[in-house]
Enzyme design. Structure first.
Site, PDB file in Angstrom:
ATOM      1  N   LYS A 115       5.617   3.962  16.997  1.00  0.00           N
ATOM      2  CA  LYS A 115       5.602   2.861  16.026  1.00  0.00           C
ATOM      3  C   LYS A 115       6.779   2.972  15.068  1.00  0.00           C
ATOM      4  O   LYS A 115       6.984   4.029  14.454  1.00  0.00           O
ATOM      5  CB  LYS A 115       4.279   2.877  15.241  1.00  0.00           C
ATOM      6  CG  LYS A 115       4.127   1.682  14.295  1.00  0.00           C
ATOM      7  CD  LYS A 115       2.691   1.507  13.885  1.00  0.00           C
ATOM      8  CE  LYS A 115       2.518   0.406  12.872  1.00  0.00           C
ATOM      9  NZ  LYS A 115       1.117   0.240  12.484  1.00  0.00           N
ATOM     10  N   ASN A 136       5.859  -1.431  11.440  1.00  0.00           N
ATOM     11  CA  ASN A 136       5.065  -0.975  10.299  1.00  0.00           C
ATOM     12  C   ASN A 136       5.392  -1.856   9.070  1.00  0.00           C
ATOM     13  O   ASN A 136       6.009  -2.904   9.219  1.00  0.00           O
ATOM     14  CB  ASN A 136       5.387   0.507  10.038  1.00  0.00           C
ATOM     15  CG  ASN A 136       4.188   1.277   9.534  1.00  0.00           C
ATOM     16  OD1 ASN A 136       3.509   0.826   8.616  1.00  0.00           O
ATOM     17  ND2 ASN A 136       3.900   2.414  10.127  1.00  0.00           N
ATOM     18  N   PHE A 183      -1.632   8.281   4.154  1.00  0.00           N
ATOM     19  CA  PHE A 183      -2.415   8.947   5.219  1.00  0.00           C
ATOM     20  C   PHE A 183      -3.632   9.691   4.658  1.00  0.00           C
ATOM     21  O   PHE A 183      -3.872  10.856   4.980  1.00  0.00           O
ATOM     22  CB  PHE A 183      -1.564   9.957   6.018  1.00  0.00           C
ATOM     23  CG  PHE A 183      -0.488   9.369   6.873  1.00  0.00           C
ATOM     24  CD1 PHE A 183      -0.417   8.006   7.130  1.00  0.00           C
ATOM     25  CD2 PHE A 183       0.466  10.201   7.467  1.00  0.00           C
ATOM     26  CE1 PHE A 183       0.591   7.479   7.945  1.00  0.00           C
ATOM     27  CE2 PHE A 183       1.469   9.682   8.274  1.00  0.00           C
ATOM     28  CZ  PHE A 183       1.536   8.324   8.506  1.00  0.00           C
ATOM     29  N   ASN A 235       5.068   6.067   3.297  1.00  0.00           N
ATOM     30  CA  ASN A 235       4.332   6.768   2.238  1.00  0.00           C
ATOM     31  C   ASN A 235       4.174   8.265   2.436  1.00  0.00           C
ATOM     32  O   ASN A 235       3.483   8.915   1.665  1.00  0.00           O
ATOM     33  CB  ASN A 235       2.965   6.101   2.054  1.00  0.00           C
ATOM     34  CG  ASN A 235       3.110   4.627   1.735  1.00  0.00           C
ATOM     35  OD1 ASN A 235       3.893   4.261   0.873  1.00  0.00           O
ATOM     36  ND2 ASN A 235       2.409   3.781   2.467  1.00  0.00           N
ATOM     37  N   THR A 236       4.768   8.793   3.505  1.00  0.00           N
ATOM     38  CA  THR A 236       4.817  10.242   3.687  1.00  0.00           C
ATOM     39  C   THR A 236       6.298  10.626   3.582  1.00  0.00           C
ATOM     40  O   THR A 236       7.081  10.218   4.433  1.00  0.00           O
ATOM     41  CB  THR A 236       4.232  10.641   5.058  1.00  0.00           C
ATOM     42  OG1 THR A 236       2.842  10.321   5.050  1.00  0.00           O
ATOM     43  CG2 THR A 236       4.399  12.133   5.334  1.00  0.00           C
ATOM     44  N   ASN A 269       0.828  -1.207   0.000  1.00  0.00           N
ATOM     45  CA  ASN A 269       0.000   0.000   0.000  1.00  0.00           C
ATOM     46  C   ASN A 269       0.855   1.246   0.000  1.00  0.00           C
ATOM     47  O   ASN A 269       1.939   1.283   0.573  1.00  0.00           O
ATOM     48  CB  ASN A 269      -0.972  -0.009   1.196  1.00  0.00           C
ATOM     49  CG  ASN A 269      -0.428   0.723   2.407  1.00  0.00           C
ATOM     50  OD1 ASN A 269      -0.542   1.945   2.523  1.00  0.00           O
ATOM     51  ND2 ASN A 269       0.210  -0.006   3.316  1.00  0.00           N
ATOM     52  N   SER A 277       5.618   5.269   8.642  1.00  0.00           N
ATOM     53  CA  SER A 277       4.964   5.002   7.370  1.00  0.00           C
ATOM     54  C   SER A 277       5.922   5.366   6.248  1.00  0.00           C
ATOM     55  O   SER A 277       6.537   6.427   6.269  1.00  0.00           O
ATOM     56  CB  SER A 277       3.688   5.830   7.232  1.00  0.00           C
ATOM     57  OG  SER A 277       3.291   5.806   5.879  1.00  0.00           O
TER      58      SER A 277
END
Ligand SMILES: Cc1cc2nc3c(=O)[nH]c(=O)nc-3n(C[C@H](O)[C@H](O)[C@H](O)COP(=O)(O)O)c2cc1C
Length: 339
Positions: free
Chosen positions: A216, A245, A114, A176-177, A110, A174
């Site tokens: 996390k 994660n 966010f 993805n940021t 994925n 994450s």
């Protein structure tokens, strides 16, 4: 029953099927129909971070980013549900497609980024809490916020969710940021954690109740980096560590048509990496900070393995997509009989 439903859902585009499943859970919850159809989980309470968890199996962050569905999800037997990641302001996330099912590998890639409706929307939802298990709220920074101002975003979210969360998760892992994972290292981590502990102290005084803060982390860290992170968490007296994660690695999915899609990989292929990180953390944290183990739990045995590696609680995401509520029961039973 989930098997049949899954066969239908897996024929749809992953994001459509995600929305549809959550809408079904939401509708069933309003009719009080979730619990009667969910497998009954025998609770076996554990105390972690000063909180009593009805059982050790939680839903990991990212499935219910806005807290729109946690009452229904809680009815599926989870001892705890972590909602979010939520950011101060609503944001759309990355363009679609951004969610890929690697069915052969029991994995997901994925790059949602966010997508969420902002912290105020989530707070309105949690005011309508019916769920009696433990509620974690996972917070992050907006994409548009520069890295050096990240702390401000976490402070805004902490202030908003503090009265409603049983614990708060600081998500700095994450993939993805852009730049988010840099907050896990060196001076950036010190500045962030110092600010977060200061804010936690202020909110404790203001509300008269201590709310634990967990951080996390990513599975893509060397042993040295994990040792460093553990030392920093001990220094700032962080209340819990969530490991891990999703991974940037593509090990185990080399044959998938989606292997070159950007984003974080979860599910079976991340299991070993995540367990290895838990082991290293446990060695350095020496029981002073509890670990919540997450990554690739697809069976009860996998859940027990995380506890054996040093985790006090576990969370599942991809396993829940592939196996449904049966896995919650199986994991809770495996943990109970292993301890
Ligand atoms: C589609 C998707 C979205 C996710 N979104 C988030 C998120 O918003 N915040 C977060 O901390 N973790 C997020 N995660 C990571 C999971 O919470 C979990 O840490 C990771 O998937 C490993 O566990 P699993 O192998 O059981 O899925 C997401 C995972 C997936 C698959």
């Amino acid at each position: 029953m989930y098997k049949y439903l899954r066969n239908l859902l897996f024929r749809l585009d992953p994001e459509v099927s995600h929305e549809l499943s959550l809408d079904m859970i939401g509708a069933a919850e309003r009719l009080h129909l979730v619990k009667p159809f969910a497998p009954e989980v025998d609770n076996d309470p554990v105390e972690v971070m000063g909180i009593r968890f009805p059982n050790a199996v939680g839903l990991a962050a990212g499935l219910d980013k806005n807290g729109d569905y946690f009452n229904g999800l809680g009815d599926l037997g989870f001892g705890f549900v972590e909602i979010g990641t939520v950011t101060p302001l609503a944001q759309p996330g990355n363009p679609q497609p951004r969610l890929f099912r690697l069915t052969e590998e029991q994995a997901i890639i994925n790059r949602m980024g966010f997508n969420n409706k902002g912290v105020e929307h989530l707070v309105e939802n949690v005011k309508r809490r019916r769920f009696t298990g433990v509620l974690g709220i996972n917070i992050g920074k907006n994409k548009a916020t520069e890295e050096e101002h990240a702390l401000r975003d976490y402070e805004i979210c902490m202030e908003a969710v503090y009265p409603y969360a049983d614990y708060i998760t600081i998500n700095i892992s994450s993939p993805n940021t852009p730049g988010l994972r840099n907050l896990q290292f060196g001076e950036a981590l010190n500045v962030l954690l110092e600010g977060i502990k200061r804010k936690q102290g202020e909110l404790y005084s203001k509300h008269g109740k201590y709310k634990p803060v967990a951080v996390k982390i990513a599975p893509d860290m060397s042993e040295e980096e994990l040792a460093q992170v553990a030392a920093t968490f001990l220094h700032y007296e962080i209340d819990g560590v969530i490991a891990t994660n999703t991974t940037l690695s593509r090990e185990g999915v080399e044959n998938s048509e989606y292997k070159d899609e950007a984003g974080g990989l979860s599910g079976r292929p991340v299991r070993e990496k995540s367990t290895a990180a838990i082991k290293v953390l446990a060695e350095h944290l020496k029981g002073k900070i509890p670990i919540i183990g997450v990554g690739g739990i697809m069976t009860g045995e996998d859940a027990a393995e995380k506890i054996k590696a040093g985790a006090s609680l576990v969370q599942i995401y991809s396993g829940f997509i592939y196996r449904g509520p049966e896995l919650v029961k199986e994991a809770a039973e495996a943990i109970s009989s292993a301890s």
